[in-house]
Scaffold this motif. Structure first.
Motif, PDB file in Angstrom:
ATOM      1  N   LEU A  10       7.450  32.179   1.692  1.00 41.64           N
ATOM      2  CA  LEU A  10       6.101  31.856   1.222  1.00 41.64           C
ATOM      3  C   LEU A  10       5.683  32.844   0.143  1.00 41.64           C
ATOM      4  O   LEU A  10       5.051  32.475  -0.835  1.00 41.64           O
ATOM      5  CB  LEU A  10       5.103  31.894   2.382  1.00 41.64           C
ATOM      6  N   LYS A  11       6.064  34.100   0.311  1.00 39.25           N
ATOM      7  CA  LYS A  11       5.736  35.095  -0.714  1.00 39.25           C
ATOM      8  C   LYS A  11       6.414  34.740  -2.032  1.00 39.25           C
ATOM      9  O   LYS A  11       5.883  35.010  -3.093  1.00 39.25           O
ATOM     10  CB  LYS A  11       6.153  36.499  -0.239  1.00 39.25           C
ATOM     11  N   ASP A  12       7.607  34.132  -1.936  1.00 41.13           N
ATOM     12  CA  ASP A  12       8.302  33.660  -3.136  1.00 41.13           C
ATOM     13  C   ASP A  12       7.720  32.354  -3.641  1.00 41.13           C
ATOM     14  O   ASP A  12       8.223  31.756  -4.577  1.00 41.13           O
ATOM     15  CB  ASP A  12       9.792  33.434  -2.847  1.00 41.13           C
ATOM     16  N   MET A 114       7.619  24.837  15.723  1.00 44.00           N
ATOM     17  CA  MET A 114       6.393  25.430  16.252  1.00 44.00           C
ATOM     18  C   MET A 114       5.462  26.023  15.187  1.00 44.00           C
ATOM     19  O   MET A 114       4.265  25.899  15.280  1.00 44.00           O
ATOM     20  CB  MET A 114       6.718  26.492  17.307  1.00 44.00           C
ATOM     21  N   GLY A 115       6.023  26.669  14.184  1.00 43.11           N
ATOM     22  CA  GLY A 115       5.171  27.335  13.203  1.00 43.11           C
ATOM     23  C   GLY A 115       4.694  26.418  12.082  1.00 43.11           C
ATOM     24  O   GLY A 115       3.961  26.838  11.196  1.00 43.11           O
ATOM     25  N   ALA A 116       5.108  25.170  12.130  1.00 40.65           N
ATOM     26  CA  ALA A 116       4.813  24.273  11.002  1.00 40.65           C
ATOM     27  C   ALA A 116       3.432  23.631  11.137  1.00 40.65           C
ATOM     28  O   ALA A 116       2.970  23.343  12.232  1.00 40.65           O
ATOM     29  CB  ALA A 116       5.885  23.189  10.923  1.00 40.65           C
ATOM     30  N   GLN A 172      -2.563  24.782  -0.022  1.00 42.33           N
ATOM     31  CA  GLN A 172      -3.693  25.614   0.417  1.00 42.33           C
ATOM     32  C   GLN A 172      -3.424  26.212   1.798  1.00 42.33           C
ATOM     33  O   GLN A 172      -3.718  27.375   2.060  1.00 42.33           O
ATOM     34  CB  GLN A 172      -4.987  24.786   0.446  1.00 42.33           C
ATOM     35  N   ASP A 173      -2.820  25.405   2.660  1.00 43.71           N
ATOM     36  CA  ASP A 173      -2.450  25.867   4.001  1.00 43.71           C
ATOM     37  C   ASP A 173      -1.463  27.028   3.903  1.00 43.71           C
ATOM     38  O   ASP A 173      -1.574  28.019   4.634  1.00 43.71           O
ATOM     39  CB  ASP A 173      -1.849  24.689   4.780  1.00 43.71           C
ATOM     40  N   ALA A 174      -0.508  26.925   2.991  1.00 41.95           N
ATOM     41  CA  ALA A 174       0.457  28.015   2.791  1.00 41.95           C
ATOM     42  C   ALA A 174      -0.249  29.262   2.290  1.00 41.95           C
ATOM     43  O   ALA A 174       0.030  30.379   2.741  1.00 41.95           O
ATOM     44  CB  ALA A 174       1.529  27.580   1.791  1.00 41.95           C
ATOM     45  N   LYS A 175      -1.180  29.066   1.377  1.00 43.37           N
ATOM     46  CA  LYS A 175      -1.932  30.214   0.837  1.00 43.37           C
ATOM     47  C   LYS A 175      -2.733  30.889   1.950  1.00 43.37           C
ATOM     48  O   LYS A 175      -2.789  32.115   2.022  1.00 43.37           O
ATOM     49  CB  LYS A 175      -2.892  29.744  -0.256  1.00 43.37           C
ATOM     50  N   ASP A 176      -3.374  30.067   2.800  1.00 42.56           N
ATOM     51  CA  ASP A 176      -4.151  30.619   3.911  1.00 42.56           C
ATOM     52  C   ASP A 176      -3.270  31.468   4.812  1.00 42.56           C
ATOM     53  O   ASP A 176      -3.666  32.520   5.285  1.00 42.56           O
ATOM     54  CB  ASP A 176      -4.770  29.489   4.756  1.00 42.56           C
ATOM     55  N   ARG A 177      -2.047  30.979   5.050  1.00 38.56           N
ATOM     56  CA  ARG A 177      -1.143  31.713   5.931  1.00 38.56           C
ATOM     57  C   ARG A 177      -0.700  33.020   5.297  1.00 38.56           C
ATOM     58  O   ARG A 177      -0.600  34.029   5.960  1.00 38.56           O
ATOM     59  CB  ARG A 177       0.068  30.855   6.279  1.00 38.56           C
ATOM     60  N   LEU A 178      -0.448  32.977   4.001  1.00 37.48           N
ATOM     61  CA  LEU A 178      -0.053  34.196   3.287  1.00 37.48           C
ATOM     62  C   LEU A 178      -1.143  35.236   3.380  1.00 37.48           C
ATOM     63  O   LEU A 178      -0.904  36.423   3.558  1.00 37.48           O
ATOM     64  CB  LEU A 178       0.185  33.879   1.800  1.00 37.48           C
TER      65      LEU A 178
END
Ligand SMILES: Nc1nc2c(ncn2[C@@H]2O[C@H](COP(=O)(O)OP(=O)(O)O)[C@@H](O)[C@H]2O)c(=O)[nH]1
Ligand SMILES: [Mg+2]
Length: 181
Positions: A10-12, A114-116, A172-178
């Motif tokens: 995700l950072k990448d 699970m984490g998805a 946006q969901d990925a950004k929130d997690r980051l």
């Protein structure tokens, strides 16, 4: 361990998106529409197709996997490292709604998913007799899902309605997690 790998990717700004659903739901047509390809030449997916889309600075690797009953046992081979599950539903197919719900709930019990996060695409919404969002939410019992962050969205692969908005939610969901890490 898995979650660490996930964070690194995700950072990448690279995401792995698994697109699943019963056969004929419109998964391949959705991917083609997003890629601006001809949507009139879609044939049933026998194996899987990976498409990479650049969206809002993220590289989205979308896995479109065949949904026929005989192929569903192979779905598990694609779970690893999935950030988001996009569950595509044919909103005109009331007959297989319970089948659809069972397959979805089976997936949500899989440890490797699970984490998805989960995006439910209510596809074929251009058809006037198709289910409403409320009807589908109840039919799939989405309100019973507490294990995954989920969202339902009305869309159409034919008109393109809400496909970009769906990707926007995924990113946006990925950004929130980051942001949380
Ligand atoms: N009316 C309508 N038909 C659709 C839509 N999306 C897909 N279809 C049709 O549904 C059929 C199955 O689509 P396909 O993408 O192969 O489904 P898949 O098995 O989930 O990959 C095709 O005949 C598509 O043209 C949609 O949003 N609206
Ligand atoms: Mg397909």
């Amino acid at each position: 361990m898995l979650s660490i790998l996930r964070k690194a990717r995700l950072k990448d700004k690279e995401m792995r998106i698994l697109m699943l659903g019963l056969d004929n739901a419109g998964k391949t047509t959705i991917v083609k529409r997003i890629m601006n390809e001809d949507v009139n030449s879609v044939s049933p997916t026998l194996g899987f197709i990976i498409k990479t889309i650049d969206y809002d600075g993220f590289k989205l690797n979308i896995w479109d996997v065949g949904g026929q009953k005989t192929l569903r046992t192979y779905w598990k081979n694609y779970f690893e490292k999935t950030d988001t599950l996009i569950w595509v539903v044919d909103a005109t197919d009331r007959e297989r709604l319970e089948d659809c719900r069972q397959e979805l709930f089976g997936l949500l019990q899989q440890e490797r998913l699970m984490g998805a996060s989960l995006l439910v695409f209510k596809n074929k919404s251009d058809v006037s007799s198709s289910m409403t969002e409320d009807e589908l939410r109840k039919g799939l019992r989405l309100d019973d899902i507490y294990t995954h962050k989920w969202k339902i969205m009305t869309c159409s692969a034919i008109t393109g309605q809400n496909l970009q908005e769906g990707l926007q939610w995924v990113v946006q969901d990925a950004k929130d997690r980051l942001f949380l890490y």
